[in-house]
Write an enzyme that holds these catalytic residues in place. Structure first.
Site, PDB file in Angstrom:
ATOM      1  CG  ASP A  29      -0.384   0.101   2.531  1.00  0.00           C
ATOM      2  OD1 ASP A  29       0.753  -0.384   2.720  1.00  0.00           O
ATOM      3  OD2 ASP A  29      -1.028   0.683   3.435  1.00  0.00           O
ATOM      4  CB  THR A  30       3.326   2.720   2.366  1.00  0.00           C
ATOM      5  OG1 THR A  30       4.071   1.500   2.510  1.00  0.00           O
ATOM      6  CG2 THR A  30       2.385   2.878   3.544  1.00  0.00           C
ATOM      7  CE1 TYR A 100      -1.149  -9.077   1.339  1.00  0.00           C
ATOM      8  CE2 TYR A 100      -3.199 -10.235   1.793  1.00  0.00           C
ATOM      9  CZ  TYR A 100      -2.529  -9.151   1.270  1.00  0.00           C
ATOM     10  OH  TYR A 100      -3.231  -8.148   0.672  1.00  0.00           O
ATOM     11  CG  ASN A 161      -4.800   1.311   3.716  1.00  0.00           C
ATOM     12  OD1 ASN A 161      -5.936   1.411   3.234  1.00  0.00           O
ATOM     13  ND2 ASN A 161      -3.706   1.503   3.002  1.00  0.00           N
ATOM     14  CE1 TYR A 162      -8.300  -3.934  11.958  1.00  0.00           C
ATOM     15  CE2 TYR A 162     -10.523  -4.089  11.056  1.00  0.00           C
ATOM     16  CZ  TYR A 162      -9.562  -4.507  11.958  1.00  0.00           C
ATOM     17  OH  TYR A 162      -9.854  -5.511  12.851  1.00  0.00           O
ATOM     18  NE  ARG A 163      -5.663  -4.315   3.399  1.00  0.00           N
ATOM     19  CZ  ARG A 163      -6.178  -3.108   3.183  1.00  0.00           C
ATOM     20  NH1 ARG A 163      -6.968  -2.549   4.089  1.00  0.00           N
ATOM     21  NH2 ARG A 163      -5.934  -2.452   2.056  1.00  0.00           N
ATOM     22  CB  ALA A 252      -8.752   2.671  -5.765  1.00  0.00           C
ATOM     23  CG  ASP A 254      -2.602   2.039  -1.851  1.00  0.00           C
ATOM     24  OD1 ASP A 254      -3.147   2.237  -0.747  1.00  0.00           O
ATOM     25  OD2 ASP A 254      -2.384   0.901  -2.311  1.00  0.00           O
TER      26      ASP A 254
HETATM   27  P1  ADP Z   1      -9.864   2.767  -0.330  1.00  0.00           P
HETATM   28  O1  ADP Z   1      -9.273   2.010  -1.494  1.00  0.00           O
HETATM   29  O2  ADP Z   1      -8.841   3.504   0.487  1.00  0.00           O
HETATM   30  O3  ADP Z   1     -10.839   1.980   0.497  1.00  0.00           O
HETATM   31  P2  ADP Z   1     -11.945   3.954  -1.955  1.00  0.00           P
HETATM   32  O4  ADP Z   1     -12.551   2.643  -2.228  1.00  0.00           O
HETATM   33  O5  ADP Z   1     -12.815   5.020  -1.438  1.00  0.00           O
HETATM   34  O6  ADP Z   1     -10.703   3.933  -0.940  1.00  0.00           O
HETATM   35  O7  ADP Z   1     -11.264   4.417  -3.304  1.00  0.00           O
HETATM   36  C1  ADP Z   1     -10.298   5.440  -3.317  1.00  0.00           C
HETATM   37  C2  ADP Z   1     -10.622   6.441  -4.389  1.00  0.00           C
HETATM   38  O8  ADP Z   1     -10.661   5.763  -5.658  1.00  0.00           O
HETATM   39  C3  ADP Z   1     -11.971   7.095  -4.245  1.00  0.00           C
HETATM   40  O9  ADP Z   1     -11.904   8.211  -3.389  1.00  0.00           O
HETATM   41  C4  ADP Z   1     -12.283   7.475  -5.677  1.00  0.00           C
HETATM   42  O10 ADP Z   1     -11.658   8.694  -5.984  1.00  0.00           O
HETATM   43  C5  ADP Z   1     -11.639   6.363  -6.484  1.00  0.00           C
HETATM   44  N1  ADP Z   1     -12.623   5.340  -6.859  1.00  0.00           N
HETATM   45  C6  ADP Z   1     -12.822   4.122  -6.297  1.00  0.00           C
HETATM   46  N2  ADP Z   1     -13.810   3.449  -6.937  1.00  0.00           N
HETATM   47  C7  ADP Z   1     -14.240   4.255  -7.943  1.00  0.00           C
HETATM   48  C8  ADP Z   1     -15.215   4.145  -8.995  1.00  0.00           C
HETATM   49  N3  ADP Z   1     -15.975   3.060  -9.145  1.00  0.00           N
HETATM   50  N4  ADP Z   1     -15.338   5.187  -9.853  1.00  0.00           N
HETATM   51  C9  ADP Z   1     -14.573   6.285  -9.738  1.00  0.00           C
HETATM   52  N5  ADP Z   1     -13.639   6.449  -8.785  1.00  0.00           N
HETATM   53  C10 ADP Z   1     -13.470   5.460  -7.895  1.00  0.00           C
END
Ligand code: ADP
Length: 301
Positions: A29-30, A100, A161-163, A252, A254
């Site tokens: 992630d990081t 993992y 980022n809770y795992r 996404a 990250d």
């Molecule tokens: P995380 O991965 O940290 O749980 P999210 O699931 O909220 O966070 O996704 C992170 C970012 O990715 C969102 O804030 C958004 O900008 C983008 N994102 C995720 N899924 C979509 C989607 N289906 N369409 C557009 N943007 C998305």
């Protein structure tokens, strides 16, 4: 804000291609955030703090970091431990599962390799995973080192980022998460992580929780539903343009964090930074795997 240290673990990523074929790359992630941050804003100096082995795979990762123009001066080399590893398997329905092997990795011992204080930096970025892979002794060491860094003017950025698999219990994870939120100047947290760890049912419950700490910027990511950005004085809902064909949502969040910090680092206000960050995340979920091919240019800042 020119000098940034990102702390965590990069693993070998093996993706099942067919019954007898695996594709290898590096991710975590990081680490994903570090790579995307440097790609988004090459003027920033991005250093990765971790421990890796002295074997061939670790050498390969080290070269990959150099290719991505990350600072490697904080990459410690263990003589006895190796990289962690994870495998991605996709079933017939397209559902992905992850296995993992990381509990004995070099990165789980990183803080034991850091002699004395961490070097001065403008911004120190870590996630709940960076904390989760350490033992309690190293977590206390990290708190002390970050406290000292903060006293010297460094800003701390934390993504929950809770795992669950990396923690003894949710209670234990909550105690440590709150400890790092208490030190954070910027929080970049996901709604799903808060739902899982704290049973928060809405963004407003997350905001209430975060308001217990003195976080200057709270950025709450909620997938395609948008982003909430709160500063000490203002609050904004930033819409996100939904991506129609999502290929792989790995990284996404990250990538979003990288886009946000790149934009803030270049002087954008929090709302403009969140808009740019959403574009970076949208781009990344259009490709398979955590890190997009280097020749595919990210959205311009
Ligand atoms: P995380 O991965 O940290 O749980 P999210 O699931 O909220 O966070 O996704 C992170 C970012 O990715 C969102 O804030 C958004 O900008 C983008 N994102 C995720 N899924 C979509 C989607 N289906 N369409 C557009 N943007 C998305």
């Amino acid at each position: 804000m020119n000098h940034i240290v990102i702390f965590g673990e990069c693993m070998i990523e093996l993706v099942t291609q067919s019954a007898h074929q695996l594709a290898k790359s590096f991710a975590g992630d990081t680490f994903n955030t570090a790579v995307y941050l440097k790609r988004c804003a090459p003027v920033l100096e991005v250093h990765y703090l971790t421990a890796i082995g002295s074997d061939e795979q670790s050498d390969e990762l080290y070269h990959f970091m150099q290719q991505e123009k990350l600072g490697v001066d904080l990459v410690h080399r263990s003589a006895s431990r190796h990289l962690g590893l994870y495998m991605v398997h996709t079933d017939n329905t397209g559902e992905r599962s992850f296995t993992y092997w990381r509990s004995e990795s070099a990165a789980t011992q990183t803080l034991h390799s850091v002699d004395g204080e961490l070097p001065d930096t403008d911004l120190f970025y870590l996630s709940g995973i960076s904390v989760a892979i350490l033992d309690d002794t190293q977590r206390h060491m990290l708190v002390d080192k970050l406290t000292a860094l903060r006293q010297r003017g460094c800003k701390i950025v934390f993504d929950l980022n809770y795992r669950p698999a990396l923690w003894k219990s949710p209670d234990h994870a909550r105690q440590w998460a709150d400890r790092f939120y208490a030190m954070a100047d910027i929080a970049l947290s996901g709604v799903d992580d808060h739902a899982q760890l704290y049973a928060h049912q809405s963004v407003s419950e997350i905001v209430t929780h975060l308001s217990r700490f003195s976080i200057d910027e709270q950025v709450i990511k909620h997938g395609a539903y948008g982003v909430v950005v709160n500063t000490q004085s203002d609050s904004w809902s930033v819409p996100v343009e939904p991506v129609e064909t999502v290929i792989d949502t790995t990284a996404a969040g990250d990538a979003f964090n990288a886009g946000y910090l790149a934009a803030r680092g270049k002087g954008a206000d929090p709302v403009s930074a969140a808009k740019y960050a959403a574009k970076v995340a949208a781009f990344v979920i259009g490709y398979p795997g955590a890190i997009t091919p280097p020749e595919k240019a990210l959205p311009r800042l």
